[in-house]
Scaffold this motif. Structure first.
Motif, PDB file in Angstrom:
ATOM      1  N   ALA A 372       0.782  -1.295   0.124  1.00  0.00           N
ATOM      2  CA  ALA A 372       0.249   0.226   0.089  1.00  0.00           C
ATOM      3  C   ALA A 372       0.909   1.370  -0.235  1.00  0.00           C
ATOM      4  O   ALA A 372       0.606   2.209  -0.681  1.00  0.00           O
ATOM      5  CB  ALA A 372      -0.995  -0.063   1.348  1.00  0.00           C
ATOM      6  N   ALA A 373       1.814   1.339   0.883  1.00  0.00           N
ATOM      7  CA  ALA A 373       2.602   2.400   0.632  1.00  0.00           C
ATOM      8  C   ALA A 373       3.478   2.585  -0.567  1.00  0.00           C
ATOM      9  O   ALA A 373       3.520   3.856  -1.023  1.00  0.00           O
ATOM     10  CB  ALA A 373       3.736   1.964   1.707  1.00  0.00           C
ATOM     11  N   ILE A 376       0.945   4.063  -3.056  1.00  0.00           N
ATOM     12  CA  ILE A 376       0.552   5.427  -2.661  1.00  0.00           C
ATOM     13  C   ILE A 376       1.646   6.501  -3.226  1.00  0.00           C
ATOM     14  O   ILE A 376       1.254   7.467  -3.783  1.00  0.00           O
ATOM     15  CB  ILE A 376       0.499   5.885  -1.258  1.00  0.00           C
ATOM     16  N   SER A 377       2.896   6.110  -3.267  1.00  0.00           N
ATOM     17  CA  SER A 377       4.011   6.702  -3.477  1.00  0.00           C
ATOM     18  C   SER A 377       4.578   6.671  -4.852  1.00  0.00           C
ATOM     19  O   SER A 377       4.820   7.680  -5.609  1.00  0.00           O
ATOM     20  CB  SER A 377       5.142   6.573  -2.485  1.00  0.00           C
TER      21      SER A 377
END
Length: 633
Positions: A372-373, A376-377
């Motif tokens: 997920a991180a 997002i990035s």
């Protein structure tokens, strides 16, 4: 004078008879000795002179026997009676001939070697032999050749004993019986709170305190420029290795303390490598990554060797923090997800071998968080298929995890196992839908069918391998049914999220009732709550009537999703009614009433808002007509 003349002759006859009896007894004992030697029995106190007579000795014995028989024929009957009486008296007394005893030593009973399950009982007393062999004269009267006749010894029966032989069956029966622990044994098996605090908690608190104390000391030394940066890293690595070596030496006597030292050494090594890379730039990124991976592998090996779960958890945390700590701000999707996939496989293999389920759950949460991180990035549309590929790899790893841990190992499925199975399936499908919806919407129905077929295969395998785990089997089949049903509205471009939650709630209700699992039934209540909330917050707003749109009551996307939700609630009520014997009366009445109330309430609300939107559409149409007519006039 006649008596004096008869005395030497009588003595000679008696001597011949005794020699004959001695030879017969010696031959018999020698034969018995040979038989026992061949049978492997132990025979004690056997005279060395006992052996089979040679041919010359037998001829000499036969000649003396014939001479004795001839002499006995000429003896008067009264003398024979006296000789018998005298012979009986003399035979009961030991008589030495040629320096050895005439009386044969008593035979000891043979001792059977000990065998498993054999309990030795006291030997029964053996009565002495009372029969005496017939005289040569009696043989001559009967017209038979002289042979040694021995009566069988009378063996007294041993008294009955209470001991019984221990057979493998009785031993297995004893092992199956429940063993009760004594009070002191129970206290050893279950350490109290005081021993846990003193033996484990304070140990880890001390290790953490030493680690932080070392960190503050080094920081103070660094701030005052006592030690150069290179030596700072070397000192940290040396301290970490010293912790590991001391832990290895103390492992045999103090296993708990050695685990604490190992954990402290692993932590110090992680810290030293990170500081050398990030703070002082003394270690290149690739070398730092390799060193941290080596520390993670060392932690896993130590945890596997000593069955130390805390060390495994520390290695797991360090392994997932390594990419974050060594990040340079440049995206490397293949390297990152390849490393995480290998880390997951290693951690899950360790958890599989040591039965550490907690590692499975922590690895799943860490993988989802890392993915997920990154999404997002760093996600961009051009990375679609690479991202889908790694998502599928992670999905397969954690989907097959339940098969390896629960089906192959035949371990009972827990509610947290089901939570991970459902979460893995829904996260994978939802994220894949979001990524493919923009440019590849036409294949989403087929994608749902493929996922359904995959779970159908898992359910079939679980059914053939471990039919007793009905909870996991029904879960796989329920997910297969869920995605198969969702394929239709997805392909028809309907809003499927509310439908998916509703169908999952019905499936969990059915699974909980069929398998008797209360957690699944209560989880279904939560899922239905999420579905209802999603319908009110999303479907009611997005699919309401808007100007310049054609609105059909009960045939719009909002009404279809609500109809599926109402149908799922009604199906759950039917499940409770048909399988009422699998659940308590209180729960059945409460859940059935709640689901029935929710279905009726949703139906009334849908009819109300659809009627309101229909009249709103008619009102807008009427206003538009009036406006056109006024403009025309």
């Amino acid at each position: 004078m006649a008596e004096d003349n008869d005395s030497p002759e009588k003595n000679k006859q008696l001597d011949d008879r005794l020699n004959y009896l001695e030879s017969v007894a010696r031959d018999t004992v020698a034969r018995l000795y040979e038989i026992e030697k061949r049978l492997g029995l132990v025979f004690g106190a056997v005279p060395r002179e006992l052996k089979t007579a040679t041919r010359d000795e037998r001829a000499d014995q036969l000649s003396r026997l014939r001479a004795a028989e001839e002499a006995l024929k000429s003896t008067a009957p009264e003398k024979q009676a006296a000789q018998k009486e005298q012979h009986t008296t003399e035979s009961r007394q030991p008589r030495e001939t040629s320096g050895r005893s005439e009386q044969a030593p008593p035979l000891r009973p043979a001792r059977v070697p000990d065998q498993p399950g054999h309990i030795e009982t006291p030997a029964a007393p053996v009565q002495p032999i009372t029969a005496f062999p017939p005289t040569p004269a009696e043989h001559s009267k009967a017209g038979t050749t002289p042979t040694a006749v021995f009566s069988e010894p009378h063996v007294a029966k041993a008294p009955p004993t209470a001991l019984h032989p221990v057979t493998p069956a009785s031993r297995a029966e004893q092992m199956r019986q429940p063993q009760t622990l004594r009070p002191h044994e129970a206290s050893q098996e279950r350490p109290d709170l005081e021993s846990r605090i003193g033996g484990r908690w304070l140990l880890w608190i001390g290790v953490i305190a030493i680690s932080f104390g070392m960190a503050f000391f080094l920081k103070y030394a660094f701030d005052n420029q006592w030690i150069t940066p290179g030596w700072r890293i070397n000192i940290g690595v040396a301290i970490g290795l010293a912790f590991l070596i001391c832990a290895e030496r103390l492992r045999g006597r103090y296993p708990i303390y050695s685990n604490g030292l190992s954990g402290g050494g692993i932590f110090i090594l992680y810290l030293s490598i990170f500081v050398g890379f990030n703070t002082y730039a003394l270690i290149p990124q690739l070398l730092a990554f390799v060193l941290m991976a080596a520390v993670t592998a060392t932690a896993s090996l130590l945890a596997a060797r000593y069955s130390a779960l805390p060390i495994a958890i520390l290695g797991l945390i360090g392994g997932f923090l390594t990419p974050i700590l060594l990040s340079t701000g440049v995206d490397n999707e293949v390297g990152l997800f390849g490393y995480i996939a290998l880390l997951d496989l290693g951690v899950l293999a360790l958890a599989y071998s040591k039965h550490w389920r907690s590692l499975n759950y922590m690895a799943f949460v860490a993988t989802v968080a890392m993915f997920a991180a990154w999404m997002i990035s760093w996600y961009r549309p051009e990375k679609l298929w690479t991202t889908i590929t790694f998502m599928t790899v992670f999905f397969m790893i954690f989907a097959l995890l339940a098969v390896f841990h629960n089906v192959i190992k035949r371990r009972p499925t827990l509610w947290i196992d089901l939570a991970m199975v459902f979460s893995n399936a829904l996260l994978y499908f939802s994220l894949s839908y979001e990524l493919l919806d923009d440019n590849h919407h036409g294949i989403l129905g087929l994608f749902a069918v493929l996922v359904s077929g995959f779970y159908m295969l898992l359910g079939y395998f679980a059914y053939n391998r471990d039919r007793e785990d009905s909870l996991l089997i029904y879960t796989f089949l329920g997910l297969a049914f869920l995605f198969a049903v969702l394929a239709v509205p997805i392909q028809l471009d309907q809003h499927w999220v509310t439908m998916g939650w509703a169908l999952e709630g019905a499936a969990m209700t059915w699974i909980g009732l069929r398998s008797g699992d209360r957690t699944s039934r209560y989880g279904a209540l939560v899922v239905f709550g999420v579905a209802v909330a999603h319908w009110f917050r999303v479907d009611v707003q997005e699919f309401a009537y808007h100007a310049n749109e054609v609105f059909l009551p009960l045939l719009n996307r909002r009404a279809i999703s609500c109809a599926v939700l109402v149908g799922a609630l009604a199906a759950s009520v039917m499940f409770y009614k048909r399988m009422k014997s699998n659940v308590g009366e209180e729960e059945r009445s409460m859940f059935s009433g709640l689901y029935l109330l929710g279905a009726n309430t949703l139906a009334v609300i849908l009819l109300s808002i659809d009627a309101n939107d229909y009249f709103e559409q008619a009102k807008v149409a009427s206003s538009a007509t009036d406006h056109v007519m006024s403009v025309g006039n």
